[in-house]
Design a protein around this motif. Sequence first.
Motif, short mmCIF file in Angstrom:
data_model
loop_
_atom_site.label_atom_id
_atom_site.label_comp_id
_atom_site.label_asym_id
_atom_site.label_seq_id
_atom_site.Cartn_x
_atom_site.Cartn_y
_atom_site.Cartn_z
N LEU A 128 -3.11 -11.84 -2.13
CA LEU A 128 -3.18 -10.32 -2.32
C LEU A 128 -3.66 -10.10 -3.55
N ARG A 129 -4.31 -8.96 -3.89
CA ARG A 129 -5.08 -8.45 -4.93
C ARG A 129 -4.77 -7.12 -5.25
N ILE A 130 -4.44 -6.86 -6.56
CA ILE A 130 -4.18 -5.61 -7.13
C ILE A 130 -5.26 -5.36 -7.99
N ASP A 131 -6.15 -4.31 -7.75
CA ASP A 131 -7.29 -4.11 -8.55
C ASP A 131 -7.28 -3.24 -9.65
N TRP A 132 -7.60 -3.69 -10.96
CA TRP A 132 -7.63 -3.04 -11.99
C TRP A 132 -8.54 -3.53 -13.24
N HIS A 133 -8.18 -3.66 -14.45
CA HIS A 133 -9.25 -4.21 -15.41
C HIS A 133 -8.89 -5.49 -16.31
N PRO A 145 -3.38 1.80 -1.92
CA PRO A 145 -4.82 1.72 -1.87
C PRO A 145 -5.37 0.51 -2.69
N THR A 146 -4.67 0.09 -3.98
CA THR A 146 -5.35 -0.58 -4.95
C THR A 146 -4.89 -2.12 -4.43
N LEU A 147 -4.24 -2.01 -3.37
CA LEU A 147 -3.88 -3.39 -2.61
C LEU A 147 -4.93 -3.89 -1.56
N THR A 148 -5.40 -5.28 -1.67
CA THR A 148 -6.28 -5.81 -0.80
C THR A 148 -5.73 -7.17 -0.40
N TRP A 149 -5.80 -7.59 0.81
CA TRP A 149 -5.57 -8.82 1.39
C TRP A 149 -6.57 -9.53 2.13
N LEU A 150 -6.83 -11.05 1.45
CA LEU A 150 -7.97 -11.55 1.91
C LEU A 150 -7.54 -13.19 1.87
N GLU A 151 -7.73 -13.64 3.00
CA GLU A 151 -7.69 -15.28 3.21
C GLU A 151 -6.28 -15.72 2.29
N VAL A 154 -5.93 -6.70 -12.58
CA VAL A 154 -6.37 -7.42 -11.46
C VAL A 154 -5.41 -8.65 -11.13
N LEU A 155 -4.67 -8.49 -10.45
CA LEU A 155 -3.53 -9.29 -10.12
C LEU A 155 -3.82 -10.12 -8.59
N ILE A 156 -4.08 -11.37 -8.79
CA ILE A 156 -4.42 -12.23 -7.87
C ILE A 156 -2.98 -12.98 -7.33
N ILE A 157 -2.22 -12.88 -6.40
CA ILE A 157 -1.22 -13.59 -5.87
C ILE A 157 -1.50 -14.23 -4.71
N ARG A 158 -1.27 -15.74 -4.78
CA ARG A 158 -1.79 -16.84 -3.57
C ARG A 158 -0.72 -17.15 -2.93
N PHE A 159 -0.87 -16.89 -1.87
CA PHE A 159 0.30 -17.19 -0.65
C PHE A 159 0.06 -18.85 -0.33
N ILE A 208 6.74 -7.22 -6.17
CA ILE A 208 5.98 -6.09 -6.11
C ILE A 208 6.90 -4.87 -5.99
N TYR A 209 6.74 -3.99 -6.86
CA TYR A 209 7.35 -2.75 -6.89
C TYR A 209 6.31 -1.69 -6.34
N TYR A 210 6.65 -0.73 -5.46
CA TYR A 210 5.67 0.19 -4.99
C TYR A 210 6.18 1.41 -4.67
N GLY A 211 5.74 2.61 -4.73
CA GLY A 211 6.19 3.84 -4.24
C GLY A 211 6.48 4.00 -2.93
N ALA A 212 7.68 4.60 -2.61
CA ALA A 212 7.86 4.56 -1.07
C ALA A 212 7.31 6.10 -0.57
N ARG A 213 7.40 6.07 0.81
CA ARG A 213 6.56 6.97 1.51
C ARG A 213 7.65 8.35 1.67
N ALA A 214 7.02 9.43 1.54
CA ALA A 214 7.73 10.49 1.99
C ALA A 214 8.63 11.00 1.11
N ILE A 215 8.15 10.68 -0.36
CA ILE A 215 8.97 11.02 -1.37
C ILE A 215 9.20 12.76 -1.57
N GLY A 216 8.32 13.29 -0.88
CA GLY A 216 8.37 14.83 -0.99
C GLY A 216 9.46 15.30 -0.03
N THR A 217 10.11 14.52 0.58
CA THR A 217 11.16 14.95 1.60
C THR A 217 12.46 14.68 0.96
#
Length: 330
Positions: free
Chosen positions: A196-201, A187-193, A6-11, A237-246
């Motif tokens: 930025l939150r990454i949901d885990w334990h 999907p684990t990222l949410t943005w509110l007010e 659960v990482l909360i990054i305040r902008f 933030i490092y994240y998996g790129a789209r369309a890796i299957g291509t």
Amino acid sequence: MTLGTVLIIRFGADDLASTRFAISPLWDTVASRWCLQDPGANAVHLSWLKHAERVDRSPEFRPHRPLLEALIRPAAWLPDFLTPPPRSPLTAIESELDVLRATTPDTMRADLDSVTGHTPLVDFGRRLHAEPERGLPLLVTALSTWWRLAVEPFWPRMRTLLEADIAYRTRALADHGPGRMLAEIHPTLTWLEGRLRIDWHQHIERELTGAGLPLIPSVFLAGRPAFAVRNASPAAIYYGARAIGTLWERRPSPTGRPLARLVGDTRASLLAVLDAPQTTTHLAARLGAAPSSISAHLKVLYDAGLVSRHRQGKQVLYVCTELGRDLAGH
């Protein structure tokens, strides 16, 4: 570096304006070791894995393997200093290795202590902690060797896919704003007010201080985004790129024989893959054709109103128009 919490990054007021995308060859050099360690979970990279396994067993790389295996382990955190965020959008690995080479002993020990709190260090990791000045040059050489032998031969293809991901995210930013763009990265990222939150334990909070947040797509990162653990480390933030299957496909099949008969196999294939912005170079690699040939076909499709184009920096990106999407069945 952890792969989930659960990482909360305040902008702050200036941080969204300073948030930017970048490509990091050093990050994917490091992350590719994870891929090699768990080939069953990374079957999408099978063609690369065959090459990487030969390199891993080669006499030239074998002496470097124990040091990298001590720091890059399945389910273990990475020490933050190992993957410094790139300082420019298209950083060369030599620049990133220079940053790594300049890491202070105090920073190395603090980052290794953070790793130890999650997964105890093995022998080579403990030696690096005890003698960072001696171990750091060996680590830089090991990463440079793995890059040169295992990653660099395929980097042009990887980089074009990463550039296409950035083009897609940039378009989402323009169309929907930063909040939705950030939330759609995973999907684990949410943005509110402004947060930025990454949901885990586990709970970690970070406050940005006006420098923004580098967003770095990755070829080899599967699953949750990764981020720096210690507050003293630069945020990213490092994240998996789209369309890796291509990434490793040779040539996609046209969407259907009637379309291929109408516009030709190559143009039908172009319409099939242009559901997201891509460069001529990337398209040529995907379709196994010369860039000059792809450019000529794109001009015909553009003149027919089936694709649009726009410039991003020094590159021209192509994507299907609404008419082109309807024709291709997107």
